[in-house]
Write a protein that holds these residues in place. Sequence first.
Motif, PDB file in Angstrom:
ATOM      1  N   PRO A  76      50.388  47.751   1.496  1.00 48.05           N
ATOM      2  CA  PRO A  76      50.707  47.065   0.471  1.00 48.05           C
ATOM      3  C   PRO A  76      52.298  46.549   0.577  1.00 48.05           C
ATOM      4  O   PRO A  76      52.686  48.132   0.784  1.00 48.05           O
ATOM      5  CB  PRO A  76      50.652  47.616  -0.799  1.00 48.05           C
ATOM      6  CG  PRO A  76      49.862  49.105  -0.461  1.00 48.05           C
ATOM      7  CD  PRO A  76      49.338  49.017   0.808  1.00 48.05           C
TER       8      PRO A  76
ATOM      9  N   THR B 204      45.827  53.062  -3.866  1.00 49.83           N
ATOM     10  CA  THR B 204      45.755  52.515  -2.719  1.00 49.83           C
ATOM     11  C   THR B 204      44.531  53.448  -1.766  1.00 49.83           C
ATOM     12  O   THR B 204      45.262  54.748  -1.278  1.00 49.83           O
ATOM     13  CB  THR B 204      47.497  52.987  -2.234  1.00 49.83           C
ATOM     14  OG1 THR B 204      48.347  51.960  -2.982  1.00 49.83           O
ATOM     15  CG2 THR B 204      47.579  52.637  -0.625  1.00 49.83           C
ATOM     16  N   ALA B 221      44.145  48.686   4.641  1.00 52.94           N
ATOM     17  CA  ALA B 221      44.809  49.705   3.387  1.00 52.94           C
ATOM     18  C   ALA B 221      43.741  48.195   2.074  1.00 52.94           C
ATOM     19  O   ALA B 221      43.721  46.873   2.279  1.00 52.94           O
ATOM     20  CB  ALA B 221      46.224  49.511   2.426  1.00 52.94           C
ATOM     21  N   VAL B 223      44.003  48.111  -2.357  1.00 54.77           N
ATOM     22  CA  VAL B 223      44.443  48.487  -3.439  1.00 54.77           C
ATOM     23  C   VAL B 223      43.166  48.267  -4.824  1.00 54.77           C
ATOM     24  O   VAL B 223      42.850  46.851  -4.520  1.00 54.77           O
ATOM     25  CB  VAL B 223      46.074  48.217  -3.605  1.00 54.77           C
ATOM     26  CG1 VAL B 223      46.441  48.200  -4.770  1.00 54.77           C
ATOM     27  CG2 VAL B 223      46.935  48.523  -2.527  1.00 54.77           C
TER      28      VAL B 223
END
Lengths: 229, 276
Positions: A76, B204, B221, B223
């Motif tokens: 992110p 996360t 990743a 989230v």
Amino acid sequence: MRSYFAGAPRHHGARRPVMSRRNLLTGSLGAAALLATGCTGPRADEPSADVEALASPSPAPTAQATAVPVQPGALPQAGKVVAPVRLRISAMGLDARVQAVGIDPRTGDFAVPPSVDSVGWYRFGPGLEATGGSIVIAGHVDSAAQGKGAFFGLRELDAGDQVEVGDRAARVVRFQVVAVEQFRKTKIPLARYFARDGALRLSLITCGGPFDEASRHYRDNIVVTARAV
Amino acid sequence: MPTSIVRRLLALGAVTAAVTAAGGLATAMPAHAATSKVSVVHGIPATPVDVYVNGKATLKNFKPGDVAGPLDLAEGSYDIDLTKPGEPIDKAILSVDGAAVPGGANISLVAHLDEAGKPKITPFVNDVSKVGAGKARLIVRHTAAAPAVDVRAGGTPVFKNLTNPNEAKADLAAGTVSADVVLAGTTTVAIPATDVDLKEGTATIVYATGSAQDKTLGVVAQVISGLHSAPGGVPSGDGGLADEPGVNVWWLAAGVAVLLLLTAGSVRLATRRTTR
């Protein structure tokens, strides 16, 4: 009307010289009404239906049976957040600097800026880029050391009053007050004001209600909710 | 292609892992909860796949490094098959029969390599409990063909001796951390430092994926947002200048009574005057 000013006879507690039975009666009843409602202060802990409506999340989109959303699993990145830097409320003669603030690590409370002339925007919640959720700005009503704060007159606001929030590029987002609420600090539904869903709105928070000289705390919080216009 | 024994072992492993992982959650789950949020994470390098759930094509051409979902799946057991894109289900390259999906949970099904480099599917139950105001949750999962590792933030090991297929987690102050992965107990970098933005009120999840031997180590990743909490309070005044003292109800009642009496008296006086 549940907004806290709506029913309070602030301007018509007419106590004119007693001239006739009619005036006398009106005057006395007015005074009685003032005593009954005005002197007890605002009614605390009555949530505004308008605020509840703004806070309720829009219905979830109907589930699409066919398409499963797929995103790249990239790390992110910090999203673009537009911080408010200026708050103007002409109805209370306010033009205050807005600082980005977070949480006081010692207490877990909102870190209201120490200077009572500044107000604090909750940087973890929505900023001016948001299309939904509650943008929160809190400020001091007063302080023992510095006197009256930027939000001293906050509770005097009324539905319809205009609020302007400016960003660093001097762009202005306009809001209109829909409700002024007062809650005991032990009862305030904070999750509603710190929500990240529901309609885009501005929540202005300060202290109010009876003051306890011993603990030097106000009993209540005042919350002004304004919707984006 | 796995033999049926391997399939069964895989399934058993998956079920055990799911049940184990869900066990801790069971007490916190409301009894009526029936559906779970299920995401699918692709951590096998260079192998795009079609994903079948209970024989139904659910994801087409699902690419390495992608995250799909979340899907709402009812509590129950599911057969999961991965095929090369376009190939029939009976040519699955990886299958799990009867993977348990508990009710009311948030789950990630991760296709990845085991420590020896063999493809497998591991279900993880995601911790979606609220984080404190100002905090973010970091979850790191070792799903790579690599030995035990340490995860460092700003050069300091924060998670030590993490092995495949396990996770480590912590709630941290929200913000950007520079994280890297080293072989456990060493300073030999396995995955070089990258900035990870830990957004307040989110979890996360970072998966270490790929193979050390094939030099395909990397990260994927995922989230999960909406885990924020409100501050404890908004203390915003200690001067007392805006004090609005409460009024004793009995004094109030007495005041009203006196006023009414006065009014009645005056009305009579006034009446007498006007009639004269």
